[in-house]
Design a protein around this motif. Structure first.
Motif, PDB file in Angstrom:
ATOM      1  N   GLN A   1       7.528  22.911 -15.803  1.00  0.00           N
ATOM      2  CA  GLN A   1       8.698  22.704 -14.954  1.00  0.00           C
ATOM      3  C   GLN A   1       9.962  22.365 -15.719  1.00  0.00           C
ATOM      4  O   GLN A   1      11.057  22.675 -15.258  1.00  0.00           O
ATOM      5  N   VAL A   2       9.880  21.782 -16.889  1.00  0.00           N
ATOM      6  CA  VAL A   2      11.095  21.407 -17.599  1.00  0.00           C
ATOM      7  C   VAL A   2      11.832  22.632 -18.132  1.00  0.00           C
ATOM      8  O   VAL A   2      13.054  22.643 -18.237  1.00  0.00           O
ATOM      9  N   THR A   3      11.099  23.695 -18.453  1.00  0.00           N
ATOM     10  CA  THR A   3      11.727  24.921 -18.950  1.00  0.00           C
ATOM     11  C   THR A   3      11.802  26.010 -17.892  1.00  0.00           C
ATOM     12  O   THR A   3      12.568  26.965 -18.041  1.00  0.00           O
ATOM     13  N   GLY A   4      10.993  25.884 -16.829  1.00  0.00           N
ATOM     14  CA  GLY A   4      10.922  26.946 -15.833  1.00  0.00           C
ATOM     15  C   GLY A   4      10.124  28.140 -16.306  1.00  0.00           C
ATOM     16  O   GLY A   4      10.112  29.181 -15.650  1.00  0.00           O
ATOM     17  N   GLY A   5       9.434  28.003 -17.441  1.00  0.00           N
ATOM     18  CA  GLY A   5       8.712  29.125 -18.018  1.00  0.00           C
ATOM     19  C   GLY A   5       7.259  29.188 -17.587  1.00  0.00           C
ATOM     20  O   GLY A   5       6.632  28.171 -17.276  1.00  0.00           O
ATOM     21  N   LEU A   6       6.727  30.399 -17.561  1.00  0.00           N
ATOM     22  CA  LEU A   6       5.312  30.631 -17.296  1.00  0.00           C
ATOM     23  C   LEU A   6       4.643  30.867 -18.646  1.00  0.00           C
ATOM     24  O   LEU A   6       4.815  31.911 -19.269  1.00  0.00           O
ATOM     25  N   HIS A   7       3.894  29.863 -19.110  1.00  0.00           N
ATOM     26  CA  HIS A   7       3.303  29.921 -20.440  1.00  0.00           C
ATOM     27  C   HIS A   7       1.968  30.661 -20.406  1.00  0.00           C
ATOM     28  O   HIS A   7       1.260  30.644 -19.405  1.00  0.00           O
ATOM     29  N   LEU A   8       1.629  31.286 -21.533  1.00  0.00           N
ATOM     30  CA  LEU A   8       0.449  32.145 -21.618  1.00  0.00           C
ATOM     31  C   LEU A   8      -0.471  31.669 -22.736  1.00  0.00           C
ATOM     32  O   LEU A   8      -0.032  31.465 -23.875  1.00  0.00           O
ATOM     33  N   LEU A   9      -1.749  31.493 -22.406  1.00  0.00           N
ATOM     34  CA  LEU A   9      -2.775  31.097 -23.362  1.00  0.00           C
ATOM     35  C   LEU A   9      -3.833  32.187 -23.473  1.00  0.00           C
ATOM     36  O   LEU A   9      -4.181  32.827 -22.477  1.00  0.00           O
ATOM     37  N   ARG A  10      -4.357  32.373 -24.680  1.00  0.00           N
ATOM     38  CA  ARG A  10      -5.546  33.205 -24.870  1.00  0.00           C
ATOM     39  C   ARG A  10      -6.692  32.274 -25.253  1.00  0.00           C
ATOM     40  O   ARG A  10      -6.631  31.571 -26.264  1.00  0.00           O
ATOM     41  N   VAL A  11      -7.721  32.248 -24.415  1.00  0.00           N
ATOM     42  CA  VAL A  11      -8.847  31.335 -24.601  1.00  0.00           C
ATOM     43  C   VAL A  11     -10.097  32.156 -24.903  1.00  0.00           C
ATOM     44  O   VAL A  11     -10.443  33.074 -24.148  1.00  0.00           O
TER      45      VAL A  11
END
Length: 447
Positions: A433-443
């Motif tokens: 929420q602080v950046t408004g970004g949708l972060h992406l992880l590869r697990v």
């Protein structure tokens, strides 16, 4: 994006609901709270009393003509169902990839659940902030034909068809009764005066999305809420009040969206009158997660205060028939699953998090995988289960998220259309929420 307006709801036979409904569920609260903080961080604040009454600025329509998305109807056998808890997998690697690339006007949009339809990935979002000019939408959608997430995910299209141009409209249609209600209470009244609904607006928050290629559509489960008005009013409070849940259908030939009408059930009462598009009232909302298994859909919701959710089952072909819905009521002495007709008799069985969860079948693990993020935490959590209704394992850490200087991360979901190695490599998004970004992880998992 073309949308189909709903027919006028009947309002004469039943008066509007009076008084506040019960408190919002945790995932509903979190989404709005976090988005408010995002708006502050982004440098603008939405006026909640007028945001919905002010239409967003018109953008130049895209000249690109949307082509229908083809998906061959195929009946896949249902994955196995076992009355055992699978082994918890080992997490062998977590890689933080670049955030999802968004359309140029987007400053923030949360939720972000997806499904594959044909050769495209369809993404659904809730509250969305825009710039140039500033605007606020309670839902947006986009699709992409890039199904390789190894080099990141790009969602720069303007609509469900993935066409070029500026994002400028919501994809869930408003009913005539909702528009009339907002117009009636938007002007010429004084908050705190005789009109208890003065300044009240509606929100439609989409959640899980599933594919229904046999009927050439995708289905979107959504929450309806009201917010704003004077303190102590029926929609007051920092986060408003929930009104119920429904299902919308997107025709993938025309990209027209329609809010479906349930059959064989009494209409749900909303503040504008009876809402024929709501499947469940605020007391038994189902819109946390959904997954198709064979001919059936499992829908999760009616969650407890500690984020434990119940599960419903309905044939995909009969999803609008409320009399066909069944609710998991536990197991009898012989461990046979009990499916009951009354949602109030359902039992909690699965964990969910802030803004919901995602449930998928993982072939490599030979297990059902439930992914979510707890309210106020900075971990992506998971469970494995023997069936869509359990039994489920204890919760375990799937990944650590990037901890911001302040604020929260939430809305963690897995996206099975991007999975690799038969499900051992998962791509997970979460909203910061602080950046408004949708972060992406590869697990990467090991059975």
């Amino acid at each position: 994006m073309p949308t189909a307006a709903l027919p006028d709801e009947e309002t004469a036979e039943a008066p509007p609901v009076r008084g506040a409904t019960r408190p919002l569920r945790r995932q509903l609260v979190t989404a709005l709270f976090a988005y408010l903080l995002t708006l502050v961080a982004a440098g603008f604040v939405v006026d909640w009393d007028t945001a919905k009454s002010k239409p967003p600025a018109e953008a130049t329509p895209s000249p690109t003509k949307a082509a229908p998305v083809q998906a061959t109807p195929q009946r896949s056998p249902a994955p196995p169902v076992r009355d055992v808890i699978p082994s918890i997998p080992e997490v062998t690697d977590v890689a933080q990839l670049d955030p999802v690339r968004q359309q140029s006007r987007v400053t923030a949009r949360d939720n972000g659940q997806s499904v594959r339809y044909g050769d495209r990935s369809v993404w659904i979002f809730a509250d969305t902030g825009l710039k140039s000019p500033d605007a606020f939408l309670s839902n947006t959608a986009v699709s992409t034909d890039d199904l390789n997430a190894a080099d990141g995910i790009t969602l720069t299209g303007a609509d469900l068809a993935g066409t070029s141009g500026d994002l400028h409209d919501e994809f869930l249609p408003w009913s005539a009764a909702e528009r009339a209600f907002e117009k009636k209470h938007a002007k010429g009244c004084i908050p705190g005066g005789d009109d208890e609904y003065c300044g009240v607006t509606f929100g439609l928050w989409p959640g899980p999305v599933i594919a229904d290629p046999a009927r050439q559509r995708v289905l979107v489960f959504y929450q309806k809420l009201c917010r704003g008005g004077a303190d102590g009013g029926p929609c007051s409070g920092e986060f408003g009040q929930d009104l119920g849940t429904g299902i919308a259908a997107v025709d993938m030939r025309t990209f027209q969206t329609t809010r479906l009408t349930p059959r064989n059930t009494l209409p749900v009462q909303s503040i504008e009158g009876r809402d024929s598009a709501l499947f469940f009232s605020a007391e038994t909302m189902y819109s946390s997660a959904a997954v198709v298994a064979g001919d059936d859909v499992y829908v999760y919701g009616n969650c407890t205060d500690d984020s434990r959710c119940r599960v419903a089952r309905v044939p995909l072909a009969d999803i609008t028939d409320r009399s066909a819905w069944r609710f998991y009521g536990g197991r009898d002495d012989d461990r046979t699953p009990l499916w009951v007709t009354d949602p109030l008799d359902a039992v909690p069985t699965i964990r969910a998090g802030a803004a919901g969860n995602s449930v998928t079948w993982n072939p490599a693990l030979k297990a059902w995988l439930n992914v979510y993020s707890e309210f106020g935490e900075f971990e992506v959590r998971a469970q494995v289960g023997g069936s869509p209704y359990g039994p489920w394992s204890d919760s375990f850490t799937l990944a650590e998220t990037e901890r911001p200087s302040h604020g929260m991360n939430y809305a963690a979901f897995t996206h099975p259309e991007y999975a690799e190695q038969n499900g051992l490599v998962q791509y997970v998004t979460y909203y910061q929420q602080v950046t408004g970004g949708l972060h992406l992880l590869r697990v990467t998992l090991s059975p």
